[in-house]
Enzyme design. Structure first.
Site, mmCIF file in Angstrom:
data_model
loop_
_atom_site.group_PDB
_atom_site.id
_atom_site.type_symbol
_atom_site.label_atom_id
_atom_site.label_comp_id
_atom_site.label_asym_id
_atom_site.label_seq_id
_atom_site.Cartn_x
_atom_site.Cartn_y
_atom_site.Cartn_z
ATOM 1 N N TYR A 206 0.309 0.158 10.550
ATOM 2 C CA TYR A 206 -0.115 -0.218 9.194
ATOM 3 C C TYR A 206 1.015 0.010 8.204
ATOM 4 O O TYR A 206 1.287 -0.837 7.345
ATOM 5 C CB TYR A 206 -1.349 0.595 8.794
ATOM 6 C CG TYR A 206 -1.879 0.239 7.420
ATOM 7 C CD1 TYR A 206 -2.431 -1.012 7.160
ATOM 8 C CD2 TYR A 206 -1.845 1.175 6.377
ATOM 9 C CE1 TYR A 206 -2.931 -1.335 5.906
ATOM 10 C CE2 TYR A 206 -2.341 0.855 5.123
ATOM 11 C CZ TYR A 206 -2.878 -0.401 4.891
ATOM 12 O OH TYR A 206 -3.359 -0.720 3.636
ATOM 13 N N SER B 276 0.843 -1.194 0.000
ATOM 14 C CA SER B 276 0.000 0.000 0.000
ATOM 15 C C SER B 276 0.873 1.237 0.000
ATOM 16 O O SER B 276 2.025 1.206 0.456
ATOM 17 C CB SER B 276 -0.900 0.000 1.241
ATOM 18 O OG SER B 276 -1.495 1.273 1.452
#
Length: 323
Positions: A191, A165
């Site tokens: 994350y 990501s």
């Protein structure tokens, strides 16, 4: 960068457009987390192109429903559900044991957790690092012989796809405390660490298995509204600029069909034959990240070969395996 690899497709292409013209008959694909979100469209596109697809997920009701819908559209059984909880090393080992020695042509590590509160897996790992990276690390290394077996059986290269990501820009891997045992927890930093790890894993896997006929690349699918946002409130999504005043995704977000396109290109694109260790987005090799375009591109720490080797060693130690 060497000559950048591109394709005829782009940010708005769909998974079906990317796979059109490909005959995947006889190929076996495993897609983790394919019971929801872009995993569904990834599995659907591969199955409709002829592949046998296993939806590897932790919710049997949703997984079976997706498999049945894909089979109904295909007109024959091409999709099936396989139970695996990536937050449990025992569950992963059981999946691999049940799978046995059957060859696998495509392994797409699609499942993920994003911005969760501090939670821990069954084995005590921080949930995002434990699920997004360590779970996929163990699954992939256990199934690596199956990927190699597919190469020997077909004479064609196998591929692993690791979903990363743009969130990787938020953090590299903290090798001293990856599981937040001794530092304050920040869900977005965690994350970012997990998504950096997903990219570094592709670098490390490709290094170890490319000479055996298996290549691995990381994929940034783009911004897509899916159950991945389950841990975020609407207020938070508005504050981040993801939703407009009517709570509709802002311009630039992709549909699930578009979000699955780069994963499918990484799995079937002829431009990537024999190519690995890259970070891909919008159906092309990503450009270097810059402040001028903060929502695109890849940062050096996500492709650092030394960090990839260090992560591999750490992961082996944490999951208790040598691969």
């Amino acid at each position: 960068m060497a000559e950048r690899i591109t394709s005829p497709f782009g940010a708005k292409s769909t998974a079906r457009e990317v796979v059109a013209g490909h005959d995947l008959s006889g190929k076996v694909a495993i897609v983790t987390g394919a019971a929801t979100g872009i995993g569904v469209e990834t599995a659907r596109a591969l199955a409709l192109a002829g592949a046998e697809v296993i939806i590897a997920a932790r919710k049997p009701d949703l997984g079976e429903e997706v498999a049945n819908a894909i089979n109904a559209e295909a007109g024959l059984k091409r999709a099936s559900f396989g139970m695996v909880d990536l937050a449990s090393l025992d569950s992963i080992r059981h999946f691999a044991h049940v799978w046995g020695d059957r060859p696998i042509d495509l392994l797409i590590n699609n499942a993920g957790v994003m911005a969760s509160p501090l939670m821990r897996t069954v084995d005590g790992f921080e949930m995002q690092f434990g699920t997004n990276h360590l779970g996929h690390f163990l699954l992939s290394t256990l199934l690596a012989p199956n990927l190699v077996a597919a190469v020997k059986a077909s004479g064609k290269r196998a591929r692993l796809v690791s979903l990363s990501s743009i969130g990787h820009r938020r953090s590299g891997v903290n090798f001293d405390d990856p599981n937040y045992q001794n530092r304050d927890y920040d869900k977005w930093e965690a994350y970012g660490q997990a998504k950096t790890a997903n990219s570094l894993f592709a670098v490390g896997f490709d290094k170890r298995f490319k000479d055996h006929g298996v290549n691995a690349n990381a994929v940034m699918p783009g911004g897509i509204m899916t159950p991945l946002q389950r841990h975020m409130t609407l207020e938070e999504q508005r504050a981040m600029g993801w939703l407009d005043e009517n709570d509709k995704p802002r311009e630039g977000f992709k549909t699930t069909e578009q979000g699955a396109a780069t994963s499918v290109w990484a799995a079937v694109g002829a431009e990537l034959d024999g190519v690995g260790g890259l970070y891909l987005e919008d159906c092309a090799q990503a450009v270097p990240w810059s402040k001028d375009h903060p929502w695109n591109g890849v940062m050096p720490h996500a492709l650092d070969p030394e960090a990839a080797d260090r992560l591999w060693a750490l992961s082996e130690a944490l999951v208790g395996t040598e691969a």
